[in-house]
Design a protein around this motif. Sequence first.
Motif, PDB file in Angstrom:
ATOM      1  N   GLU A   1       0.765  -1.243  -0.017  1.00 41.67           N
ATOM      2  CA  GLU A   1      -0.085   0.030   0.095  1.00 41.67           C
ATOM      3  C   GLU A   1       0.878   1.213   0.043  1.00 41.67           C
ATOM      4  OE1 GLU A   1      -3.662   1.362  -0.532  1.00 41.67           O
ATOM      5  OE2 GLU A   1      -3.275  -0.798  -0.319  1.00 41.67           O
ATOM      6  N   ILE A   2       1.850   1.167   0.795  1.00 38.78           N
ATOM      7  CA  ILE A   2       2.781   2.340   0.823  1.00 38.78           C
ATOM      8  C   ILE A   2       3.509   2.651  -0.653  1.00 38.78           C
ATOM      9  CG2 ILE A   2       5.260   3.258   1.497  1.00 38.78           C
ATOM     10  CD1 ILE A   2       4.683   1.592   4.210  1.00 38.78           C
ATOM     11  N   MET A   3       3.817   1.639  -1.548  1.00 42.48           N
ATOM     12  CA  MET A   3       4.408   1.734  -2.533  1.00 42.48           C
ATOM     13  C   MET A   3       3.341   2.177  -3.636  1.00 42.48           C
ATOM     14  SD  MET A   3       5.083  -1.774  -4.598  1.00 42.48           S
ATOM     15  CE  MET A   3       5.643  -2.719  -2.996  1.00 42.48           C
ATOM     16  N   LYS A   4       2.012   2.133  -3.438  1.00 41.81           N
ATOM     17  CA  LYS A   4       1.147   2.817  -4.460  1.00 41.81           C
ATOM     18  C   LYS A   4       0.989   4.270  -4.002  1.00 41.81           C
ATOM     19  CE  LYS A   4      -1.647  -1.684  -4.516  1.00 41.81           C
ATOM     20  NZ  LYS A   4      -2.782  -1.998  -3.838  1.00 41.81           N
ATOM     21  N   SER A   5       0.937   4.463  -2.748  1.00 40.90           N
ATOM     22  CA  SER A   5       0.785   5.859  -2.367  1.00 40.90           C
ATOM     23  C   SER A   5       1.964   6.789  -2.187  1.00 40.90           C
ATOM     24  CB  SER A   5       0.011   5.904  -1.003  1.00 40.90           C
ATOM     25  OG  SER A   5      -1.014   5.092  -1.070  1.00 40.90           O
ATOM     26  N   ILE A   6       3.214   6.428  -2.171  1.00 46.56           N
ATOM     27  CA  ILE A   6       4.409   7.141  -1.840  1.00 46.56           C
ATOM     28  C   ILE A   6       5.329   6.917  -2.789  1.00 46.56           C
ATOM     29  CG2 ILE A   6       6.004   8.073   0.054  1.00 46.56           C
ATOM     30  CD1 ILE A   6       4.276   7.105   2.180  1.00 46.56           C
ATOM     31  N   PRO A   7       5.933   7.846  -3.703  1.00 51.05           N
ATOM     32  CA  PRO A   7       6.969   7.530  -4.550  1.00 51.05           C
ATOM     33  C   PRO A   7       8.077   7.865  -3.984  1.00 51.05           C
ATOM     34  CG  PRO A   7       6.050   9.799  -4.977  1.00 51.05           C
ATOM     35  CD  PRO A   7       5.374   9.265  -3.739  1.00 51.05           C
ATOM     36  N   ASP A   8       8.636   6.763  -3.272  1.00 50.90           N
ATOM     37  CA  ASP A   8       9.722   6.759  -2.482  1.00 50.90           C
ATOM     38  C   ASP A   8      10.615   5.403  -2.246  1.00 50.90           C
ATOM     39  OD1 ASP A   8      11.727   6.850  -0.544  1.00 50.90           O
ATOM     40  OD2 ASP A   8      10.587   7.859   0.988  1.00 50.90           O
ATOM     41  N   GLN A   9      11.667   5.326  -3.070  1.00 49.02           N
ATOM     42  CA  GLN A   9      12.144   3.816  -3.286  1.00 49.02           C
ATOM     43  C   GLN A   9      13.177   3.504  -2.128  1.00 49.02           C
ATOM     44  OE1 GLN A   9      14.100   3.731  -7.240  1.00 49.02           O
ATOM     45  NE2 GLN A   9      11.943   3.354  -8.145  1.00 49.02           N
TER      46      GLN A   9
ATOM     47  N   THR B   1       6.845   7.851 -16.368  1.00 51.14           N
ATOM     48  CA  THR B   1       5.830   7.243 -15.455  1.00 51.14           C
ATOM     49  C   THR B   1       6.529   5.987 -14.774  1.00 51.14           C
ATOM     50  OG1 THR B   1       3.883   8.037 -17.023  1.00 51.14           O
ATOM     51  CG2 THR B   1       3.582   6.305 -15.178  1.00 51.14           C
ATOM     52  N   PRO B   2       6.896   5.977 -13.587  1.00 46.58           N
ATOM     53  CA  PRO B   2       7.608   4.785 -13.254  1.00 46.58           C
ATOM     54  C   PRO B   2       6.582   3.815 -12.727  1.00 46.58           C
ATOM     55  CG  PRO B   2       7.412   6.464 -11.608  1.00 46.58           C
ATOM     56  CD  PRO B   2       6.832   7.105 -12.640  1.00 46.58           C
ATOM     57  N   THR B   3       7.004   2.455 -12.756  1.00 45.66           N
ATOM     58  CA  THR B   3       6.083   1.228 -12.281  1.00 45.66           C
ATOM     59  C   THR B   3       6.460   0.575 -10.827  1.00 45.66           C
ATOM     60  OG1 THR B   3       5.624   0.839 -14.720  1.00 45.66           O
ATOM     61  CG2 THR B   3       5.249  -0.755 -13.032  1.00 45.66           C
ATOM     62  N   HIS B   4       5.373   0.652 -10.106  1.00 46.20           N
ATOM     63  CA  HIS B   4       5.553  -0.034  -8.821  1.00 46.20           C
ATOM     64  C   HIS B   4       4.340  -0.661  -8.704  1.00 46.20           C
ATOM     65  CE1 HIS B   4       8.245   3.446  -8.286  1.00 46.20           C
ATOM     66  NE2 HIS B   4       8.862   2.265  -7.681  1.00 46.20           N
ATOM     67  N   VAL B   5       4.183  -2.001  -9.290  1.00 46.36           N
ATOM     68  CA  VAL B   5       2.927  -2.757  -9.541  1.00 46.36           C
ATOM     69  C   VAL B   5       3.060  -4.216  -8.801  1.00 46.36           C
ATOM     70  CG1 VAL B   5       1.012  -3.753 -10.959  1.00 46.36           C
ATOM     71  CG2 VAL B   5       2.095  -1.473 -11.281  1.00 46.36           C
ATOM     72  N   PRO B   6       2.325  -4.526  -7.797  1.00 50.98           N
ATOM     73  CA  PRO B   6       2.219  -5.988  -7.154  1.00 50.98           C
ATOM     74  C   PRO B   6       1.698  -6.729  -8.161  1.00 50.98           C
ATOM     75  CG  PRO B   6       1.766  -4.462  -5.483  1.00 50.98           C
ATOM     76  CD  PRO B   6       1.781  -3.656  -6.888  1.00 50.98           C
TER      77      PRO B   6
ATOM     78  N   PRO C   1      25.370   1.461 -22.408  1.00 51.03           N
ATOM     79  CA  PRO C   1      24.333   2.414 -22.044  1.00 51.03           C
ATOM     80  C   PRO C   1      23.535   2.249 -20.924  1.00 51.03           C
ATOM     81  CG  PRO C   1      24.252   1.989 -24.475  1.00 51.03           C
ATOM     82  CD  PRO C   1      24.898   0.745 -23.809  1.00 51.03           C
ATOM     83  N   LEU C   2      23.398   2.982 -20.255  1.00 54.05           N
ATOM     84  CA  LEU C   2      22.581   2.790 -18.894  1.00 54.05           C
ATOM     85  C   LEU C   2      20.809   3.372 -19.048  1.00 54.05           C
ATOM     86  CD1 LEU C   2      22.582   2.041 -15.946  1.00 54.05           C
ATOM     87  CD2 LEU C   2      23.124   4.549 -15.371  1.00 54.05           C
ATOM     88  N   THR C   3      20.091   2.389 -19.120  1.00 54.26           N
ATOM     89  CA  THR C   3      18.813   2.858 -19.419  1.00 54.26           C
ATOM     90  C   THR C   3      17.687   2.060 -18.449  1.00 54.26           C
ATOM     91  OG1 THR C   3      18.310   0.841 -20.775  1.00 54.26           O
ATOM     92  CG2 THR C   3      19.101   2.856 -22.042  1.00 54.26           C
ATOM     93  N   TYR C   4      16.380   2.713 -18.394  1.00 56.12           N
ATOM     94  CA  TYR C   4      15.445   2.111 -17.529  1.00 56.12           C
ATOM     95  C   TYR C   4      14.917   0.679 -18.170  1.00 56.12           C
ATOM     96  CZ  TYR C   4      15.233   6.403 -14.992  1.00 56.12           C
ATOM     97  OH  TYR C   4      15.777   7.444 -14.025  1.00 56.12           O
ATOM     98  N   HIS C   5      14.667  -0.042 -17.117  1.00 57.22           N
ATOM     99  CA  HIS C   5      14.095  -1.303 -17.517  1.00 57.22           C
ATOM    100  C   HIS C   5      12.971  -1.841 -16.768  1.00 57.22           C
ATOM    101  CE1 HIS C   5      17.343  -2.818 -20.230  1.00 57.22           C
ATOM    102  NE2 HIS C   5      18.125  -1.965 -19.296  1.00 57.22           N
ATOM    103  N   ASN C   6      11.907  -2.189 -17.184  1.00 54.38           N
ATOM    104  CA  ASN C   6      10.844  -2.960 -16.539  1.00 54.38           C
ATOM    105  C   ASN C   6      11.054  -4.287 -16.047  1.00 54.38           C
ATOM    106  OD1 ASN C   6       8.794  -1.077 -15.790  1.00 54.38           O
ATOM    107  ND2 ASN C   6       8.286  -0.962 -18.020  1.00 54.38           N
ATOM    108  N   ILE C   7      11.111  -4.715 -14.693  1.00 57.56           N
ATOM    109  CA  ILE C   7      11.474  -5.936 -14.264  1.00 57.56           C
ATOM    110  C   ILE C   7      10.718  -6.394 -13.187  1.00 57.56           C
ATOM    111  CG2 ILE C   7      13.996  -5.547 -14.688  1.00 57.56           C
ATOM    112  CD1 ILE C   7      14.435  -5.493 -11.862  1.00 57.56           C
TER     113      ILE C   7
END
Length: 452
Positions: free
Chosen positions: A219-227, A301-306, A425-431
């Motif tokens: 629930e925290i990861m859904k509400s707070i953008p803090d890794q 748009t970052p992703t944090h999806v269970p 190259p350093l890039t973003y990945h969805n994992i």
Amino acid sequence: MWLLDTTTYTLHLEQDPARVTYAILSHVWDQPLVRERLSPKVRSCCDYARSQGFKYAWIDTCCIDKSSSAELSEAITSMFDWYSIAAVCYVFLADVPETENPAARWSQFGESRWFERGWTLQELLVPQRNVFLSKNWRPIGTKKSLSKTIETITGIDEDILVHRRPLHTVSVARRMSWAQFRQTTRVEDEAYCLMGIFGVRIPAIYGEGRHAFVRLQEEIMKSIPDQSLFAWGDVLPFNHVGPEGIRLPRVRQVPLDELRASEGAYLLASCPLDFDGKCKDFKPVSLAALSSMLGIPPLETPTHVPTSHGVRVTLPIFTLRLPSTKTGWINVELGLLACQDSYGRLAALILSAKDTTSGTYLVSGYKYVGMSSHILNDVDEDLLELAPVVYVAMPYSARCSPLYPRIILLQPALIARTIARHSGPLTYHNICITHQRLPAGSARPNLAMGPL
């Protein structure tokens, strides 16, 4: 909300607590209590509140019908608000005498059980005014007058205690660290007592065990953008050795079954105690700032999806070569988190056990063997000047196994100007990262220890 009339000692139902002025009690339960019984503690609280001009008081032991699951659930989700709108919170310390000097070293005030309980954390943080009372119901001081002493006892910044700084400005990891040594009677309350501190709500389901803490983090990861939520556990140390360069740690890969048995192998922590050590120093950075540090295009748009396989996250990923044996090297995949410590180092998750079909990772997977004789010497002089400060060996936490470090701390300039140059190259990945240890008998993803 049920309130206790301080004169008649009878319960009064108030539909809108914000419309009434009341005092609220914070204390440690010392014996099983029956709601209908007017205990000496309840009577003394009412008498003291009445002497201070309060018609109503709220006391958990008699104002919550714990035989009603609906009323108990409502109270758990509302308690943060009830403490925040109370006119005053009386903190009754049954183990502290009135002659106590709270600021004295090894004082009974600092050793009070009240500072060790999970629920009393929000009861300390939330009220505008706390009055600490001795075992004889005599004033010891207020939160404001004792703020320096309480900061020393709890590790909570004075600005947070006296509300000069909003609670939401504190990183998730630091807020979690405040609860690391606090105890609750029910294991589920480790999560439920923290809901208000993070501004989230989850249903109270007693009997679910530590899964409650997993649900809290989801629930925290859904509400707070803090890794910094993911930046817990042991740190793989780098050592600076002078003008020659930076000494690299030596690691070896561990069997997958052995890794799965480690609590540090999963994205989410199992309890607040995991957030010890250096975790409290992590602060979030915006994705725009992270991209700027690394010299890569920003992520919109970052992703944090269970998911059923784990948590799907968006991270910059790169490969770092580390010595594995006296003659060999191993490629270690790192996922950079958008948080840094007080020295400006970025936290990178050590990734392992990638499933070639689902792309699911575990965290860690490498045993720290010791410092190697290999030197990372192709770094710029200005980076080496920073190295005595930013590359230090850190003590291992008491909770996680020192065999499986989860985090590497790296100076952003070193990533952007040296490591990334050798790893592409350093890039973003969805994992997807497995977020919790599966209970016995549960189906597991088909993970394979493939090449990294």
